[in-house]
Design an enzyme around this catalytic site. Structure first.
Site, mmCIF file in Angstrom:
data_model
loop_
_atom_site.group_PDB
_atom_site.id
_atom_site.type_symbol
_atom_site.label_atom_id
_atom_site.label_comp_id
_atom_site.label_asym_id
_atom_site.label_seq_id
_atom_site.Cartn_x
_atom_site.Cartn_y
_atom_site.Cartn_z
ATOM 1 N N GLN A 40 0.808 -1.222 0.000
ATOM 2 C CA GLN A 40 0.000 0.000 0.000
ATOM 3 C C GLN A 40 0.839 1.269 0.000
ATOM 4 O OE1 GLN A 40 -2.626 0.197 3.364
ATOM 5 N NE2 GLN A 40 -3.480 2.172 2.772
ATOM 6 N N TYR A 157 -18.626 -4.800 13.756
ATOM 7 C CA TYR A 157 -18.159 -4.874 12.359
ATOM 8 C C TYR A 157 -18.843 -3.765 11.524
ATOM 9 C CZ TYR A 157 -15.981 -7.114 8.307
ATOM 10 O OH TYR A 157 -15.218 -7.378 7.202
ATOM 11 N N LYS A 164 -18.735 -5.400 2.790
ATOM 12 C CA LYS A 164 -18.507 -6.794 2.377
ATOM 13 C C LYS A 164 -19.718 -7.343 1.602
ATOM 14 C CE LYS A 164 -14.338 -7.736 3.978
ATOM 15 N NZ LYS A 164 -13.188 -7.710 3.037
ATOM 16 N N ILE A 193 -9.344 -14.155 12.067
ATOM 17 C CA ILE A 193 -7.918 -14.488 12.178
ATOM 18 C C ILE A 193 -7.201 -13.266 12.728
ATOM 19 C CG2 ILE A 193 -5.818 -15.070 10.881
ATOM 20 C CD1 ILE A 193 -7.563 -16.433 8.769
ATOM 21 N N ALA A 197 -5.183 -6.227 10.578
ATOM 22 C CA ALA A 197 -6.528 -5.654 10.436
ATOM 23 C C ALA A 197 -7.410 -5.979 11.640
ATOM 24 C CB ALA A 197 -7.192 -6.146 9.152
#
Ligand code: NAD
Ligand code: 0WE
Length: 262
Positions: A40, A157, A164, A193, A197
């Protein structure tokens, strides 16, 4: 002999050796693919260069998807090394930190909504368009990473769930658009996981514990679990699969109610 022998893969979203994109890169390389990794910004360059050494001296290219010119420049530079591309992997998500906390209705600004959808969903369309001239006409594949928060409301979220949902629709529309050119487009919906992020997300540990207690496999998934499924979906073994979202989540999303075991 690997099932990706001779394939060339362009992989976005490697930020560290815990990144899901890195698990995908490792697994694709093990199956014989040659890699190009994007980063990035310059802060990440030296780390990505080091990781690239560990997977056959992959190419590394800068690409911030917030800028259309950087997406075009990355594929222009890729074209100086490769004439064709077989695999494009999208492992990018971003929403402003303050939107990933607390009450969805109160905390979701127009600006956070726009940014989340731009970086986390529109970027798939943009990358696919830039990759298209190098992918068309031979069997090739696009893969994007998504999360169950697109289908179900999840604590914190928030606006990322909407982004998403858009990303998953993007997968289906791109599959129809690019299918006639032999380009398949699929998604993997991964379980939680601990990556960069996920760092600093309140109660992330509790989410991992919850999955470990309630998913059919009674464990969390790893970047390599995702990587193996991703390598398959981007290989000719998956030649009949497009427009699909495959869950790599230890079965978590298939369960209705738990806690009734003897
Ligand atoms: P990560 O932090 O390792 O990767 C996220 C990447 O997004 C980073 O490499 C970052 O540089 C990149 N990125 C953000 N904004 C960008 C921009 N403007 N331009 C280019 N790159 C940008 O975290 P991760 O968990 O490996 O995330 C990869 C993908 O997996 C994301 O799409 C994420 O939503 C998805 N996912 C993660 C989990 C999880 O629990 N970690 C679960 C399911 C899906
Ligand atoms: O998609 C994600 C995370 C994406 C993400 C992470 C950040 C953290 C830092 C997007 N934007 C930002 N912005 C930042 O400033 N995941 C699937 C991992 C994740 O994130 C959560 C989760 C899960 C799972 C946030 C809240 C609740 C659950």
């Amino acid at each position: 002999m690997g099932f990706l022998d001779g394939k060339k893969a362009f992989i976005t979203g490697v930020a560290s050796n815990r990144s899901i994109a890195w698990g995908i890169a490792e697994c694709m390389h093990e199956q014989g693919a040659e890699l190009a990794l994007t980063y990035q910004n310059e802060k990440l360059k030296s780390r990505i260069d080091r990781l690239a050494e560990a997977c056959g001296g992959a190419l590394t290219l800068p690409c911030d998807v917030a800028e259309e010119a950087q997406v075009e420049a990355a594929f222009a530079r890729l074209g100086e090394h490769w004439s064709e591309l077989d695999i494009l992997v999208h492992c990018i998500a971003y929403a402003p930190r303050e939107a990933l906390d607390g009450d969805f209705c109160e905390n979701t600004s127009r600006e956070a909504f726009t940014t989340a959808h731009d970086i986390s969903s529109y970027s798939l369309t943009s990358l696919a368009r830039a990759a298209r001239p190098m992918m068309r006409g031979h069997p090739s594949a696009v893969l994007a990473l998504t999360y169950l928060g697109s289908m179900r409301s999840m604590p914190n979220y928030n606006v990322m769930g909407l982004a998403k949902a858009s990303l998953e629709a993007n997968v289906r529309y791109l599959a129809y658009s690019l299918g006639p050119e032999q380009i398949r487009v699929n998604g993997i919906s991964a379980g939680p996981i601990r990556t960069l992020a996920a760092a600093g997300i309140g109660n992330f540990r509790m989410m991992l514990d919850h999955v470990e207690k309630n998913a059919p496999l009674r464990r969390n998934v790893t970047p390599r679990d995702v990587g193996h499924a991703g390598a398959f979906l981007c290989s000719d073994l998956a030649g009949g699969i497009t427009g699909e979202i495959t869950y790599v989540d230890a079965g978590y999303s298939t369960v209705g109610m738990t806690g009734f075991d003897a």
